[in-house]
Design a protein around this motif. Structure first.
Motif, PDB file in Angstrom:
ATOM      1  N   ALA A  33      53.572   3.228  80.136  1.00 60.74           N
ATOM      2  CA  ALA A  33      53.053   3.495  78.788  1.00 60.74           C
ATOM      3  C   ALA A  33      52.988   2.235  77.920  1.00 60.74           C
ATOM      4  CB  ALA A  33      53.917   4.552  78.108  1.00 60.74           C
ATOM      5  N   LYS A  34      53.651   1.171  78.315  1.00 62.32           N
ATOM      6  CA  LYS A  34      53.687  -0.044  77.495  1.00 62.32           C
ATOM      7  C   LYS A  34      52.316  -0.703  77.371  1.00 62.32           C
ATOM      8  CE  LYS A  34      58.256  -0.840  76.962  1.00 62.32           C
ATOM      9  NZ  LYS A  34      58.949  -1.001  75.760  1.00 62.32           N
ATOM     10  N   ASP A  35      51.450  -0.547  78.383  1.00 61.19           N
ATOM     11  CA  ASP A  35      50.144  -1.205  78.371  1.00 61.19           C
ATOM     12  C   ASP A  35      49.174  -0.376  79.212  1.00 61.19           C
ATOM     13  OD1 ASP A  35      47.989  -2.917  78.341  1.00 61.19           O
ATOM     14  OD2 ASP A  35      49.121  -4.684  78.965  1.00 61.19           O
ATOM     15  N   THR A  36      47.985  -0.150  78.685  1.00 56.37           N
ATOM     16  CA  THR A  36      46.998   0.664  79.406  1.00 56.37           C
ATOM     17  C   THR A  36      46.522  -0.026  80.676  1.00 56.37           C
ATOM     18  OG1 THR A  36      45.242  -0.285  78.050  1.00 56.37           O
ATOM     19  CG2 THR A  36      46.181   1.802  77.320  1.00 56.37           C
ATOM     20  N   ARG A  37      46.592  -1.339  80.709  1.00 57.41           N
ATOM     21  CA  ARG A  37      46.156  -2.064  81.911  1.00 57.41           C
ATOM     22  C   ARG A  37      47.122  -1.851  83.074  1.00 57.41           C
ATOM     23  NH1 ARG A  37      44.816  -7.017  78.131  1.00 57.41           N
ATOM     24  NH2 ARG A  37      46.694  -6.157  77.268  1.00 57.41           N
ATOM     25  N   ARG A  38      48.364  -1.512  82.761  1.00 56.67           N
ATOM     26  CA  ARG A  38      49.319  -1.223  83.833  1.00 56.67           C
ATOM     27  C   ARG A  38      48.895   0.017  84.606  1.00 56.67           C
ATOM     28  NH1 ARG A  38      55.195  -2.301  80.976  1.00 56.67           N
ATOM     29  NH2 ARG A  38      54.867  -4.510  80.582  1.00 56.67           N
ATOM     30  N   LYS A  39      48.361   0.997  83.893  1.00 59.55           N
ATOM     31  CA  LYS A  39      47.899   2.224  84.555  1.00 59.55           C
ATOM     32  C   LYS A  39      46.746   1.911  85.497  1.00 59.55           C
ATOM     33  CE  LYS A  39      46.323   6.888  83.744  1.00 59.55           C
ATOM     34  NZ  LYS A  39      45.930   7.900  82.798  1.00 59.55           N
ATOM     35  N   ALA A  40      45.798   1.100  85.019  1.00 58.30           N
ATOM     36  CA  ALA A  40      44.666   0.721  85.865  1.00 58.30           C
ATOM     37  C   ALA A  40      45.154  -0.051  87.091  1.00 58.30           C
ATOM     38  CB  ALA A  40      43.672  -0.113  85.070  1.00 58.30           C
ATOM     39  N   TYR A  41      46.111  -0.929  86.899  1.00 59.46           N
ATOM     40  CA  TYR A  41      46.667  -1.687  88.012  1.00 59.46           C
ATOM     41  C   TYR A  41      47.346  -0.751  89.007  1.00 59.46           C
ATOM     42  CZ  TYR A  41      49.526  -4.910  90.665  1.00 59.46           C
ATOM     43  OH  TYR A  41      50.111  -5.604  91.691  1.00 59.46           O
ATOM     44  N   TYR A  42      48.139   0.179  88.483  1.00 57.10           N
ATOM     45  CA  TYR A  42      48.843   1.112  89.362  1.00 57.10           C
ATOM     46  C   TYR A  42      47.853   1.979  90.138  1.00 57.10           C
ATOM     47  CZ  TYR A  42      51.717   4.951  90.988  1.00 57.10           C
ATOM     48  OH  TYR A  42      52.311   5.890  91.774  1.00 57.10           O
ATOM     49  N   GLU A  43      46.819   2.460  89.485  1.00 59.14           N
ATOM     50  CA  GLU A  43      45.825   3.300  90.167  1.00 59.14           C
ATOM     51  C   GLU A  43      45.103   2.521  91.256  1.00 59.14           C
ATOM     52  OE1 GLU A  43      43.465   4.759  86.933  1.00 59.14           O
ATOM     53  OE2 GLU A  43      44.924   6.321  86.426  1.00 59.14           O
ATOM     54  N   ARG A  44      44.777   1.258  90.990  1.00 52.77           N
ATOM     55  CA  ARG A  44      44.147   0.425  92.015  1.00 52.77           C
ATOM     56  C   ARG A  44      45.102   0.207  93.181  1.00 52.77           C
ATOM     57  NH1 ARG A  44      43.143  -4.431  89.366  1.00 52.77           N
ATOM     58  NH2 ARG A  44      44.789  -5.461  90.517  1.00 52.77           N
ATOM     59  N   MET A  45      46.376   0.024  92.852  1.00 55.96           N
ATOM     60  CA  MET A  45      47.390  -0.176  93.892  1.00 55.96           C
ATOM     61  C   MET A  45      47.536   1.069  94.760  1.00 55.96           C
ATOM     62  SD  MET A  45      51.072  -1.740  93.098  1.00 55.96           S
ATOM     63  CE  MET A  45      52.431  -1.057  93.983  1.00 55.96           C
ATOM     64  N   LYS A  65      50.765 -10.984  91.824  1.00 53.83           N
ATOM     65  CA  LYS A  65      49.584 -10.905  90.949  1.00 53.83           C
ATOM     66  C   LYS A  65      49.915 -10.133  89.680  1.00 53.83           C
ATOM     67  CE  LYS A  65      45.957 -10.897  94.472  1.00 53.83           C
ATOM     68  NZ  LYS A  65      44.884 -10.060  95.053  1.00 53.83           N
ATOM     69  N   LEU A  66      50.674  -9.034  89.833  1.00 54.30           N
ATOM     70  CA  LEU A  66      51.064  -8.238  88.665  1.00 54.30           C
ATOM     71  C   LEU A  66      51.931  -9.071  87.724  1.00 54.30           C
ATOM     72  CD1 LEU A  66      51.274  -5.583  87.073  1.00 54.30           C
ATOM     73  CD2 LEU A  66      53.230  -4.990  88.512  1.00 54.30           C
TER      74      LEU A  66
END
Length: 141
Positions: A33-45, A65-66
């Protein structure tokens, strides 16, 4: 870098496999929840993990990379904060200079008006006042 920017890769793997405890799940959701880009990164992962193209040796590269991504985002955030601070101080300085200039100009105008104003001195006991009526006749007072 703050400790809340990193997350243990084992936690990510357990999340992808659905093996998190309630405490670990809360920790993961807080991190996410700290950053919306983390969600995108996690989904790609997750997509790469599920496609069987990622291996454990690739995981450390992905996590590196993260880490680099999070470092750059933090650095950008710091630069934005500095720019905003400079902008605020610049606006304050411009307003202050404008205010001081306005006060100076008004004071100068007041002095010029006072210098240009002439006052007629009327000595008592002399009849110099004249009243002009609407029909054009004048009466000495």
């Amino acid at each position: 870098m703050g400790h809340d920017e990193y997350i243990d890769w084992k936690l990510l793997v357990c999340r992808m496999n659905g093996e998190l405890s309630k405490e670990e799940e809360q920790k993961f959701l807080t991190w996410l929840a700290k950053d919306t880009r983390r969600k995108a990164y996690y989904e790609r992962m997750v997509a790469e993990w599920n496609s069987d193209t990622i291996r454990e040796s690739d995981m450390s590269r992905e996590l590196a990379k993260l880490d680099q991504f999070l470092y750059l985002q933090r650095k950008k955030g710091h630069q934005v904060m500095l720019r905003r601070r400079w902008l605020k101080w610049s606006v304050a300085a411009v307003l202050l200079v404008g205010l001081i200039s306005s006060v100076y100009m008004l004071q100068r105008m007041r002095v010029e008006i006072l210098e240009k104003t002439s006052v007629a001195v009327i000595t008592p006991g002399k009849s110099k006042a004249i009243l002009i009526l609407s029909d054009g006749t004048s009466v000495n007072l």
